[in-house]
Design a protein around this motif. Structure first.
Motif, PDB file in Angstrom:
ATOM      1  N   LEU A 129      22.989 -45.101  23.158  1.00  6.87           N
ATOM      2  CA  LEU A 129      22.394 -46.341  22.602  1.00  6.87           C
ATOM      3  C   LEU A 129      20.949 -46.493  23.086  1.00  6.87           C
ATOM      4  O   LEU A 129      20.335 -47.542  22.921  1.00  6.87           O
ATOM      5  N   ASN A 130      20.423 -45.443  23.740  1.00  5.21           N
ATOM      6  CA  ASN A 130      19.050 -45.477  24.265  1.00  5.21           C
ATOM      7  C   ASN A 130      18.829 -46.560  25.310  1.00  5.21           C
ATOM      8  O   ASN A 130      17.746 -47.152  25.394  1.00  5.21           O
ATOM      9  N   ILE A 131      19.898 -46.839  26.072  1.00  5.05           N
ATOM     10  CA  ILE A 131      19.771 -47.815  27.171  1.00  5.05           C
ATOM     11  C   ILE A 131      19.958 -47.052  28.488  1.00  5.05           C
ATOM     12  O   ILE A 131      20.850 -46.204  28.596  1.00  5.05           O
ATOM     13  N   MET A 132      19.102 -47.361  29.481  1.00  5.68           N
ATOM     14  CA  MET A 132      19.288 -46.808  30.833  1.00  5.68           C
ATOM     15  C   MET A 132      19.643 -47.969  31.750  1.00  5.68           C
ATOM     16  O   MET A 132      19.104 -49.063  31.612  1.00  5.68           O
ATOM     17  N   GLU A 161      12.492 -47.926  23.696  1.00  5.46           N
ATOM     18  CA  GLU A 161      12.028 -48.263  22.348  1.00  5.46           C
ATOM     19  C   GLU A 161      11.652 -46.982  21.632  1.00  5.46           C
ATOM     20  O   GLU A 161      11.446 -45.957  22.263  1.00  5.46           O
ATOM     21  N   GLN A 162      11.545 -47.064  20.320  1.00  7.73           N
ATOM     22  CA  GLN A 162      11.116 -45.903  19.512  1.00  7.73           C
ATOM     23  C   GLN A 162       9.832 -45.334  20.109  1.00  7.73           C
ATOM     24  O   GLN A 162       9.682 -44.159  20.307  1.00  7.73           O
ATOM     25  N   THR A 163       8.918 -46.257  20.503  1.00  7.26           N
ATOM     26  CA  THR A 163       7.609 -45.784  21.027  1.00  7.26           C
ATOM     27  C   THR A 163       7.840 -44.946  22.284  1.00  7.26           C
ATOM     28  O   THR A 163       7.234 -43.927  22.492  1.00  7.26           O
ATOM     29  N   ASP A 164       8.825 -45.401  23.127  1.00  6.42           N
ATOM     30  CA  ASP A 164       9.078 -44.603  24.331  1.00  6.42           C
ATOM     31  C   ASP A 164       9.614 -43.243  23.909  1.00  6.42           C
ATOM     32  O   ASP A 164       9.142 -42.216  24.294  1.00  6.42           O
ATOM     33  N   ALA A 165      10.699 -43.348  23.101  1.00  7.96           N
ATOM     34  CA  ALA A 165      11.361 -42.122  22.627  1.00  7.96           C
ATOM     35  C   ALA A 165      11.547 -41.138  23.765  1.00  7.96           C
ATOM     36  O   ALA A 165      11.482 -39.942  23.611  1.00  7.96           O
ATOM     37  N   VAL A 166      11.703 -41.697  24.971  1.00  2.84           N
ATOM     38  CA  VAL A 166      11.874 -40.776  26.102  1.00  2.84           C
ATOM     39  C   VAL A 166      13.352 -40.558  26.331  1.00  2.84           C
ATOM     40  O   VAL A 166      14.064 -41.453  26.738  1.00  2.84           O
ATOM     41  N   ASP A 167      13.840 -39.388  25.903  1.00  2.00           N
ATOM     42  CA  ASP A 167      15.152 -39.060  26.442  1.00  2.00           C
ATOM     43  C   ASP A 167      15.022 -37.640  26.960  1.00  2.00           C
ATOM     44  O   ASP A 167      13.950 -37.067  26.921  1.00  2.00           O
ATOM     45  N   ASN A 168      16.076 -37.078  27.476  1.00  2.79           N
ATOM     46  CA  ASN A 168      15.901 -35.795  28.171  1.00  2.79           C
ATOM     47  C   ASN A 168      15.398 -34.731  27.223  1.00  2.79           C
ATOM     48  O   ASN A 168      14.653 -33.865  27.596  1.00  2.79           O
ATOM     49  N   ASN A 176       4.865 -33.881  25.287  1.00  9.49           N
ATOM     50  CA  ASN A 176       5.288 -35.273  25.167  1.00  9.49           C
ATOM     51  C   ASN A 176       5.013 -35.973  26.506  1.00  9.49           C
ATOM     52  O   ASN A 176       5.643 -35.688  27.487  1.00  9.49           O
ATOM     53  N   PRO A 177       4.010 -36.859  26.532  1.00 14.47           N
ATOM     54  CA  PRO A 177       3.656 -37.455  27.832  1.00 14.47           C
ATOM     55  C   PRO A 177       4.862 -38.200  28.397  1.00 14.47           C
ATOM     56  O   PRO A 177       5.614 -38.800  27.671  1.00 14.47           O
ATOM     57  N   ARG A 178       5.043 -38.090  29.719  1.00  6.61           N
ATOM     58  CA  ARG A 178       6.136 -38.841  30.340  1.00  6.61           C
ATOM     59  C   ARG A 178       5.785 -40.317  30.285  1.00  6.61           C
ATOM     60  O   ARG A 178       4.648 -40.706  30.457  1.00  6.61           O
ATOM     61  N   GLN A 179       6.776 -41.114  30.062  1.00  8.06           N
ATOM     62  CA  GLN A 179       6.530 -42.568  30.023  1.00  8.06           C
ATOM     63  C   GLN A 179       6.514 -43.083  31.461  1.00  8.06           C
ATOM     64  O   GLN A 179       7.346 -42.685  32.244  1.00  8.06           O
ATOM     65  N   ARG A 180       5.608 -43.946  31.748  1.00  6.99           N
ATOM     66  CA  ARG A 180       5.557 -44.478  33.113  1.00  6.99           C
ATOM     67  C   ARG A 180       5.943 -45.949  33.106  1.00  6.99           C
ATOM     68  O   ARG A 180       5.685 -46.661  32.152  1.00  6.99           O
ATOM     69  N   THR A 181       6.585 -46.345  34.133  1.00 12.87           N
ATOM     70  CA  THR A 181       6.864 -47.771  34.285  1.00 12.87           C
ATOM     71  C   THR A 181       6.282 -48.167  35.641  1.00 12.87           C
ATOM     72  O   THR A 181       6.357 -47.408  36.582  1.00 12.87           O
ATOM     73  N   LYS A 199       7.199 -42.567  38.605  1.00 12.87           N
ATOM     74  CA  LYS A 199       7.658 -43.773  37.885  1.00 12.87           C
ATOM     75  C   LYS A 199       8.119 -43.421  36.465  1.00 12.87           C
ATOM     76  O   LYS A 199       8.008 -44.231  35.555  1.00 12.87           O
ATOM     77  N   THR A 200       8.605 -42.180  36.326  1.00 17.33           N
ATOM     78  CA  THR A 200       9.063 -41.777  34.973  1.00 17.33           C
ATOM     79  C   THR A 200      10.356 -42.497  34.620  1.00 17.33           C
ATOM     80  O   THR A 200      11.197 -42.689  35.499  1.00 17.33           O
ATOM     81  N   ILE A 201      10.506 -42.863  33.354  1.00 22.03           N
ATOM     82  CA  ILE A 201      11.789 -43.458  32.961  1.00 22.03           C
ATOM     83  C   ILE A 201      12.525 -42.445  32.096  1.00 22.03           C
ATOM     84  O   ILE A 201      11.958 -41.894  31.149  1.00 22.03           O
ATOM     85  N   SER A 202      13.729 -42.159  32.483  1.00 25.95           N
ATOM     86  CA  SER A 202      14.554 -41.262  31.658  1.00 25.95           C
ATOM     87  C   SER A 202      16.007 -41.500  32.025  1.00 25.95           C
ATOM     88  O   SER A 202      16.317 -41.896  33.152  1.00 25.95           O
ATOM     89  N   PRO A 203      16.899 -41.299  31.043  1.00 26.28           N
ATOM     90  CA  PRO A 203      18.331 -41.505  31.336  1.00 26.28           C
ATOM     91  C   PRO A 203      18.796 -40.637  32.505  1.00 26.28           C
ATOM     92  O   PRO A 203      19.773 -40.957  33.179  1.00 26.28           O
ATOM     93  N   SER A 204      18.062 -39.563  32.769  1.00 22.53           N
ATOM     94  CA  SER A 204      18.461 -38.639  33.842  1.00 22.53           C
ATOM     95  C   SER A 204      18.520 -39.338  35.201  1.00 22.53           C
ATOM     96  O   SER A 204      19.253 -38.911  36.096  1.00 22.53           O
ATOM     97  N   SER A 205      17.810 -40.455  35.340  1.00 19.16           N
ATOM     98  CA  SER A 205      17.855 -41.197  36.621  1.00 19.16           C
ATOM     99  C   SER A 205      19.260 -41.748  36.871  1.00 19.16           C
ATOM    100  O   SER A 205      19.702 -41.853  38.018  1.00 19.16           O
TER     101      SER A 205
END
Ligand SMILES: NC(=O)Nc1ccc2c(c1)=C(Cc1cc(-c3cccc(C(=O)NCCN4CCCCC4)c3)c[nH]1)C(=O)N=2
Length: 301
Positions: A129-132, A161-168, A176-181, A199-205
Motif C-alpha cells: 500500500l506504499n506505507i512505511m 507519494e507518487q512523487t516519492d515513488a521510493v520503494d526498493n 533515481n535520487p534517494r528521497q531524504r526526510t 535520512k533515506t526513506i524506504s520500506p527496507s527500514s
C-alpha cells in the motif's frame, strides 16, 4: 451517521501513553463494544510540532482500515472537542508483545516463526500500500483476544507519494535520487542505519526493524543496546552486535540477511512480489503464511 463525541463512551483505564497522547480503554455506550481511544491534546501537538505526524497517522490508519486486513489496529472514527482530538481504534485485549518476551525470556522457534511470520505478512500488506511504519518494535505489535497480532502506532509512518515513488525497486535504479526526510523517526534501538545517516526513506527500514525483533524474540533483548544514544548509533552503524550461544542457526542466518547496512541488499528488497525471498528462508520451512490468520497461535511459554 451522527458524528460521535466523548459522551458516547465510558472511559476506563489508561492503556498507553505518548508524548502528546494518552490511550484509554473505553466502552461505546450504544454498542457496548470496547475500544482503544487515543486522545491527543491539541496544545501539546502544536507545542511539539507534531501536526504533520498526527495527519500522517490518521491517513495511514484510514487506508489500512479500508484495506480488509486484520493485521492492523482499525480506526473506527475520529472526533474532536475544543482541547483534544480523539481516535477510536481497535482494542487488543492482550496488550503488546514486549511483556510476553520479557515474561518468558526467549521465544521458542515455533513462537518466533509464527509471530515474526505475522509481522512479515503485515509488512507485505503495508508496503504494497506504499506505507512505511518506521517505528516497528515489540511495543507496537499488539495481541488481540485470540493472540493474533495487530500492528499499532502509525505516528512515525510515511505514505510514499507518487512523487516519492521510493520503494526498493526504484531506489535500485541508479539515476533515481534517494528521497531524504529531515525528521528523525523511530525508536533508537530499532532505527535503521540509513535513517541515521542519509535520512533515506524506504520500506527496507521496516525490514531492518523486523531483523531486530526476530533477534529480540530469541535473545530476549534487542541486538543493539547502550545507555548512551551516541554509542547505540555507533553500534548500529558498525553492525556491532553478537549472537548468544545456542541462538537458532536458521534464525541467525535470517537475521544476518536483514541486519545489512545497505538497505538495497537486505533480504526481500529485490523481490518482484514482497517478500517471497524471506518467506522461503529455511527458518520458515513448514510455515504456511497464507493461513496464519486462521491458525491457532502456538502457546508462549
Ligand atoms: N500509540 C498508539 O496508537 N497506541 C495504541 C493504539 C491502539 C491500541 C493500543 C495502543 C492498545 C494498547 C493496549 C494495552 C493493553 C493493556 C494494558 C495494560 C495491561 C494489559 C494486560 O494486562 N494484558 C494482559 C496480558 N498480560 C501481558 C504480560 C504477560 C501476562 C498477560 C493490556 C491492551 N491494549 C490497544 O488495545 N489498541
Amino acid at each position: 451517521v451522527t458524528k460521535r463525541n466523548p459522551k458516547d463512551y465510558i472511559f476506563g483505564k489508561v492503556i498507553g501513553e505518548g508524548s502528546y497522547s494518552t490511550v484509554y480503554l473505553a466502552k461505546d455506550i450504544h454498542t457496548n463494544r470496547e475500544h482503544a481511544i487515543k486522545v491527543c491534546e491539541k496544545q501539546q501537538i502544536i507545542r511539539e510540532k507534531k501536526r504533520e505526524q498526527v495527519r500522517r497517522e490518521k491517513d495511514a490508519l484510514n487506508i489500512l482500515s479500508n484495506s480488509g486486513s486484520s493485521l492492523f489496529v482499525k480506526l473506527y472514527c475520529t472526533f474532536q472537542d475544543t482541547e483534544r482530538l480523539y481516535f477510536v481504534m481497535s482494542y487488543a485485549k492482550n496488550g503488546d508483545l514486549l511483556p510476553y518476551i520479557n515474561k518468558v525470556g526467549s521465544f521458542d522457534a515455533a513462537c518466533t516463526r509464527f509471530y515474526s511470520g505475522e509481522i512479515l505478512r503485515a509488512l507485505e500488506h503495508l508496503h504494497d500500500l506504499n506505507i512505511m511504519h518506521r517505528d516497528l518494535k515489540p511495543e507496537n505489535i499488539l495481541l488481540d483476544h485470540n493472540m493474533h497480532i495487530k500492528v499499532a502506532d502509525f505516528g512515525c509512518s510515511k505514505i510514499l507519494e507518487q512523487t516519492d515513488a521510493v520503494d526498493n525497486q526504484s531506489i535500485l535504479d541508479e539515476n533515481n535520487p534517494r528521497q531524504r526526510t529531515n525528521s528523525f523517526v523511530g525508536t533508537a534501538q530499532y532505527v535503521s542505519p540509513e535513517l541515521l545517516t542519509e535520512k533515506t526513506i524506504s520500506p527496507s527500514s521496516d525490514l531492518w526493524a523486523l531483523g531486530c525483533i526476530i533477534y529480540q524474540m530469541i535473545a530476549g533483548l534487542p541486538p543493539f543496546r547502550s545507555r548512551s544514544e551516541y554509542m547505540l548509533f555507533k553500534k548500529i552503524l558498525n553492525l556491532d552486535y553478537v549472537y548468544p550461544d545456542g541462538f537458532n542457526a536458521d534464525a541467525k542466518d535470517l537475521v544476518q540477511k536483514l541486519l545489512v547496512l545497505d538497505p538495497n541488499e537486505r533480504l526481500g528488497t529485490k523481490d518482484d512480489q514482497r517478500y517471497t525471498s524471506i518467506r522461503s528462508h529455511p527458518f520458515y520451512n513448514g510455515l504456511d503464511f497464507d493461513t496464519l490468520h486462521v491458525t491457532n497461535p502456538p502457546p508462549i511459554y
